[in-house]
Write an enzyme that holds these catalytic residues in place. Structure first.
Site, PDB file in Angstrom:
ATOM      1  N   GLY A  84      42.700  45.792  41.672  1.00 13.59           N
ATOM      2  CA  GLY A  84      41.842  44.616  41.419  1.00 13.59           C
ATOM      3  C   GLY A  84      42.336  43.337  41.800  1.00 13.59           C
ATOM      4  CG  ASN A  85      40.083  40.188  42.794  1.00 13.98           C
ATOM      5  OD1 ASN A  85      39.744  39.388  41.738  1.00 13.98           O
ATOM      6  ND2 ASN A  85      39.304  41.018  43.263  1.00 13.98           N
ATOM      7  NE  ARG A  86      48.284  37.318  41.046  1.00 17.55           N
ATOM      8  CZ  ARG A  86      48.760  37.456  39.984  1.00 17.55           C
ATOM      9  NH1 ARG A  86      48.827  37.077  38.967  1.00 17.55           N
ATOM     10  NH2 ARG A  86      50.222  38.185  40.295  1.00 17.55           N
ATOM     11  CB  SER A  87      38.617  36.809  40.648  1.00 12.69           C
ATOM     12  OG  SER A  87      37.707  35.776  40.459  1.00 12.69           O
ATOM     13  CB  ALA A 116      37.464  37.785  44.247  1.00 15.17           C
TER      14      ALA A 116
END
Ligand code: C5P
Length: 226
Positions: free
Chosen positions: A29-32, A96
């Protein structure tokens, strides 16, 4: 925008960050946080637009008045975008999207193998949703807006990305050092395919969203009257 300058316009917004499953309990995943996309949705509703928000893994409350649909992965997001983009006058890709996903999702939780070290995760490329949208435009007047987070040489990299993605506007954020991700504030420069560059000063994500809608409203084809 105090006036309903987006009245009757159908806008499709993506927000959040995709999750690419490794097994039933793990993902890439990512930090968005989804805050910028949600701010875009709320401000577009306030300006009279008909808003569909494709939300990837966001924990914020739904913006009032928007039609919110949830997706998880990049492939799911692409399917939802393609199902909705034909009728959209404006598409804003604020999500993102993971560039890669595991080649396969293990059916059961991957076990730690005693003595054999970590198992490699094979990745395959995800579709570039934004580039695909601009390549096959639903209709000539459709406006397509991308976002880009850059850490260095923001303008140069932004210009290159605008050309590569083929979008009409690219909102370029400077990230790193605690900027942008998960915070309430943002700052950006918006690059136009027409060569324009508009600086948006540091401020709340709602203020940035309103400036983006100003630029979009300027570029929408006038609506037929009567
Ligand atoms: O290449 P990069 O990920 O920096 O581009 C960011 C822009 O492209 C964002 O608007 C994002 O939503 C979009 N994107 C996409 N599909 C991908 C990767 C990014 O639509 N696979």
């Amino acid at each position: 925008g105090l006036e309903a300058d987006l009245a009757g316009r159908r806008v499709l917004i993506t927000a959040g960050g995709t999750r690419e499953d490794i097994d039933p309990v793990r993902y890439l995943g990512n930090r968005s946080s989804g805050r910028q996309g949600y701010a875009l949705a709320a401000t577009a509703v306030a300006r009279g637009a008909d808003v569909t928000l494709l939300s990837a893994n966001v924990t914020l409350p739904d913006p009032a008045g928007a039609d919110v649909r949830r997706v998880r992965s990049a492939v799911e997001l692409q399917e939802a975008v393609l199902a909705e983009s034909d009728k959209a006058d404006v598409v804003v890709m604020a999500a993102a999207v993971a560039d890669f996903r595991p080649a396969e999702r293990a059916p059961g939780k991957i076990k730690k193998q005693a003595g054999s070290g970590p198992a490699p995760i094979e990745l395959v490329e995800n579709p570039d949703i934004l580039a695909g949208l601009t390549r096959d435009r639903a209709h000539p007047g459709q406006l397509i807006v991308g976002f880009a987070a850059e850490t260095d040489r923001v303008l140069e990299h932004g210009r290159q990305k605008l050309a590569r993605k083929g979008c009409d506007l690219l909102v370029v954020n400077q990230v790193g050092g605690g900027k942008a991700f998960g915070t309430a504030d943002n700052q950006a420069v918006v690059l136009g395919a027409d060569g324009s560059a508009t600086e948006i000063p540091h401020g709340p994500k709602e203020a940035l969203a309103d400036r983006v809608w100003d630029l979009v409203a300027d570029r929408l084809t006038p609506r037929p009257r009567g």
